[in-house]
Design an enzyme around this catalytic site. Structure first.
Site, short mmCIF file in Angstrom:
data_model
loop_
_atom_site.label_atom_id
_atom_site.label_comp_id
_atom_site.label_asym_id
_atom_site.label_seq_id
_atom_site.Cartn_x
_atom_site.Cartn_y
_atom_site.Cartn_z
N CYS A 1 0.86 -1.18 0.00
CA CYS A 1 0.00 0.00 0.00
C CYS A 1 0.90 1.23 0.00
CB CYS A 1 -0.85 -0.05 1.26
SG CYS A 1 -1.64 1.50 1.69
N THR B 1 0.95 3.54 2.04
CA THR B 1 1.43 3.76 3.42
C THR B 1 2.74 3.00 3.66
OG1 THR B 1 -0.85 3.93 4.11
CG2 THR B 1 0.75 3.56 5.85
N HIS C 1 5.49 4.90 2.21
CA HIS C 1 5.85 6.06 3.05
C HIS C 1 6.75 5.61 4.21
CE1 HIS C 1 3.28 8.45 0.71
NE2 HIS C 1 2.15 8.24 1.35
N CYS D 1 -16.80 3.20 18.91
CA CYS D 1 -17.05 1.76 18.69
C CYS D 1 -18.49 1.41 19.04
CB CYS D 1 -16.10 0.93 19.54
SG CYS D 1 -14.44 0.82 18.84
N CYS E 1 -12.30 4.22 15.59
CA CYS E 1 -12.13 4.03 17.04
C CYS E 1 -11.10 5.00 17.63
CB CYS E 1 -11.67 2.58 17.28
SG CYS E 1 -11.08 2.28 18.96
N ARG F 1 -0.81 4.33 -15.64
CA ARG F 1 -2.09 4.28 -14.94
C ARG F 1 -3.22 4.87 -15.78
NH1 ARG F 1 -0.17 5.14 -8.59
NH2 ARG F 1 0.69 3.04 -8.44
N GLY G 1 -8.35 10.41 -0.54
CA GLY G 1 -6.95 10.82 -0.75
C GLY G 1 -6.49 11.74 0.37
P1 NAD Z 1 -1.56 6.25 -4.91
O1 NAD Z 1 -0.62 7.23 -4.31
O2 NAD Z 1 -1.06 5.01 -5.52
O3 NAD Z 1 -2.44 6.99 -6.01
C1 NAD Z 1 -2.56 8.37 -6.16
C2 NAD Z 1 -2.57 8.66 -7.66
O4 NAD Z 1 -2.85 10.03 -7.87
C3 NAD Z 1 -1.23 8.36 -8.32
O5 NAD Z 1 -1.40 7.43 -9.38
C4 NAD Z 1 -0.77 9.72 -8.81
O6 NAD Z 1 -0.05 9.66 -10.03
C5 NAD Z 1 -2.10 10.45 -8.98
N1 NAD Z 1 -1.97 11.90 -9.00
C6 NAD Z 1 -1.03 12.69 -8.44
N2 NAD Z 1 -1.25 13.97 -8.73
C7 NAD Z 1 -2.37 14.02 -9.48
C8 NAD Z 1 -3.12 15.08 -10.09
N3 NAD Z 1 -2.76 16.34 -9.97
N4 NAD Z 1 -4.23 14.74 -10.77
C9 NAD Z 1 -4.62 13.44 -10.90
N5 NAD Z 1 -3.95 12.41 -10.35
C10 NAD Z 1 -2.84 12.69 -9.65
O7 NAD Z 1 -2.62 5.94 -3.77
P2 NAD Z 1 -3.73 4.79 -3.57
O8 NAD Z 1 -3.14 3.67 -2.84
O9 NAD Z 1 -4.49 4.55 -4.82
O10 NAD Z 1 -4.66 5.58 -2.54
C11 NAD Z 1 -5.37 6.74 -2.95
C12 NAD Z 1 -5.29 7.84 -1.90
O11 NAD Z 1 -6.04 7.44 -0.75
C13 NAD Z 1 -3.89 8.17 -1.37
O12 NAD Z 1 -3.82 9.57 -1.14
C14 NAD Z 1 -3.83 7.42 -0.06
O13 NAD Z 1 -2.93 8.02 0.85
C15 NAD Z 1 -5.25 7.55 0.42
N6 NAD Z 1 -5.73 6.50 1.34
C16 NAD Z 1 -6.60 6.91 2.31
C17 NAD Z 1 -7.17 5.98 3.15
C18 NAD Z 1 -8.16 6.43 4.15
O14 NAD Z 1 -8.60 5.62 4.95
N7 NAD Z 1 -8.56 7.70 4.12
C19 NAD Z 1 -6.86 4.63 3.02
C20 NAD Z 1 -5.98 4.23 2.01
C21 NAD Z 1 -5.44 5.19 1.16
ZN ZN Z 2 -13.00 2.12 20.16
#
Ligand code: NAD
Ligand code: ZN
Length: 349
Positions: A37, A39, A42, A99, A107, A200, A263
Site C-alpha cells: 500500500c 502507506t 511512506h 465503537c 475508534c 495508470r 486521498g
Molecule cells: P496512490 O498514491 O497510488 O495513487 C494516487 C494517484 O494520484 C497516483 O497514481 C498519482 O499519479 C495520482 N496523481 C497525483 N497527482 C495528481 C493530479 N494532480 N491529478 C490526478 N492524479 C494525480 O494511492 P492509492 O493507494 O491509490 O490511494 C489513494 C489515496 O487514498 C492516497 O492519497 C492514499 O494516501 C489515500 N488512502 C486513504 C485511506 C483512508 O482511509 N482515508 C486509506 C488508504 C489510502
Molecule cells: Zn474504540
C-alpha cells in the site's frame, strides 16, 4: 522471514523472526499473499509522516493480508483452522463512544497493523479474531489481500448516491482504479478520471473510465464542464491526495453535488470555503477506512458474484524477498496493485 523496519531512515530489511503465539482472542495465520500500500511505501521511504507516526521500531511492515489460519487462541469460536482470511487493518477497542455507536472504523483507541503493531510482510502473522474476514470460497484466494484497499474504494463510491450519476475520479492509483470499476458496476453513467502517470492512464481506460484526462495536458475543469453540458459532475471521488487535483475537482463539481475524499494531502492545504463549498451548497465527506463490517460484506458480493474483475488492477506478483523491487515499482507509479508472496505461490491462486 519478515520485512522489518529496523531503524529510522529509508529502507527495510529481510529478517529471521520467530513464529509468534496467538493470544486468547487472536489467530495465527500463515501468510499466503500480502500487498503493498502507499502507506508501506511512506514507511519504507521514511517520509515526514512516517517519522512522526511510527513509534515502535523494529517492526514488521505491511497490513494487506491473505492468510491461512493455522492456530486459534483459546476463546476463538468464529474461525476454523484452514480458513483463508483477509483482515480489517483497523483494530478497534470495542469500548469507546465511537465503537459503541457504529463507528468502530474510527475508534478513538484504535491501532493499525504495520503502523502501530507488527504487520503482515512475513511468513506468519497474528490477527485478532474480530478483525479476521473469512474469504468466500468463490473468490480467488490471493484477492483476500486486495480486499482491504478495495474496501476503501467501495466505502467511498457507495457513501452517497451513485446510480445514474456523472462521476469524476481524481487519481488512478490502485484505489482510484478500483473506484472506477465499482462506480461502473454501481450504475454511474459517466465516469471521468484524472491521472498524471501514463501507465495508470492506460489502466484506467482498460478498466472502463469513459474519459481519462491528464491534468498536465488538458484543462480538467473545462473538459468536465463540456462533458456535463456545462453543469459539472454530480459526484467527485478524490483518490489522489494532490492539492491541485482537489482544487480543480471543487470547480468541476456541480452545485449541490457530493465530494467524497479518501486521498490524503501530505500537508495542510487552502480551500476557498465560500466559493468551493458554501455557495455551491455541496456536501464534503471525509472517508476513512471501511465500515466494519458492512463494507466487507459488499466487497465480498462484488467479488464472489464474479461481476467485479480486479485482475487488470493486480499488475505484479513478486516474492516477498523481492519487496525492494515492489517498493521501486510503487515509487515509479508504473503499476497497479503489487502482490508479494512469502512462498512461491504466484502460480497457485
Ligand atoms: P496512490 O498514491 O497510488 O495513487 C494516487 C494517484 O494520484 C497516483 O497514481 C498519482 O499519479 C495520482 N496523481 C497525483 N497527482 C495528481 C493530479 N494532480 N491529478 C490526478 N492524479 C494525480 O494511492 P492509492 O493507494 O491509490 O490511494 C489513494 C489515496 O487514498 C492516497 O492519497 C492514499 O494516501 C489515500 N488512502 C486513504 C485511506 C483512508 O482511509 N482515508 C486509506 C488508504 C489510502
Ligand atoms: Zn474504540
Amino acid at each position: 522471514m519478515a520485512v522489518m523496519k529496523t531503524k529510522p531512515g529509508p529502507g527495510a530489511e529481510l529478517r529471521h523472526v520467530e513464529i509468534p503465539k496467538p493470544g486468547p482472542d487472536e489467530v495465527l495465520v500463515k501468510v499466503l499473499a500480502t500487498s503493498i500500500c502507499g502507506t508501506d511505501l511512506h514507511i519504507y521511504e521514511w517520509n515526514e509522516w512516517a517519522q512522526k507516526r511510527i513509534k515502535n521500531l523494529p517492526q514488521i511492515m505491511g497490513h494487506e493480508l491473505c492468510g491461512e489460519v493455522v492456530e486459534l487462541g483459546r476463546n476463538v469460536k468464529n474461525i476454523k483452522k484452514g480458513d483463508i482470511i483477509s483482515a480489517e487493518t483497523h483494530i478497534a477497542c470495542g469500548h469507546c463512544y465511537l465503537c459503541r455507536t457504529g463507528l468502530a472504523h474510527i475508534c478513538m483507541n484504535g491501532s493499525i497493523f504495520g503502523v502501530d503493531i507488527h504487520g503482515v510482510f512475513a511468513e506468519y502473522a497474528i490477527v485478532p479474531a474480530t478483525n479476521a474476514w473469512v474469504l468466500d470460497k468463490k473468490i480467488p484466494r490471493d484477492y483476500a489481500s486486495v480486499m482491504e484497499p478495495l474496501g476503501n474504494a467501495v466505502h467511498t463510491v457507495l457513501a452517497g448516491e451513485i446510480v445514474g450519476t456523472t462521476v469524476l475520479i481524481t487519481g488512478c492509483g490502485p484505489i482510484g482504479l478500483m473506484s472506477i470499476a465499482i462506480a461502473r458496476l454501481s450504475g454511474a453513467t459517466k465516469i471521468i478520471a484524472t491521472e498524471i502517470n501514463e501507465y495508470r492512464i492506460q489502466l484506467a481506460k482498460k478498466i472502463g473510465a469513459d474519459l481519462v484526462l491528464n491534468p498536465g495536458k488538458k484543462n480538467v475543469v473545462q473538459r468536465v464542464l463540456e462533458e456535463t453540458d456545462g453543469l459539472g459532475v454530480d459526484v467527485v471521488i478524490e483518490m489522489s491526495g494532490n492539492p491541485q487535483a482537489i482544487r480543480e475537482a471543487f470547480d468541476a463539481l456541480r452545485p449541490g453535488g457530493r465530494f467524497s475524499i479518501l486521498g490524503i494531502p501530505d500537508k495542510p492545504m487552502e480551500i476557498d470555503l465560500g466559493k468551493s463549498i458554501i455557495f455551491k451548497y455541496i456536501t464534503v465527506q471525509g472517508i476513512n477506512g471501511r465500515l466494519m463490517f458492512s463494507t466487507w460484506y459488499k466487497t465480498t458480493q462484488f467479488l464472489s458474484s464474479g461481476r467485479l474483475d480486479i485482475e487488470p488492477i493486480v499488475t505484479h506478483r513478486l516474492r516477498l524477498a523481492e519487496f525492494e523491487k515492489g517498493m521501486e515499482l510503487m515509487r515509479s507509479g508504473n503499476c497497479g496493485k503489487v502482490l508479494l508472496y512469502p512462498e512461491d505461490e504466484t502460480s497457485k491462486t
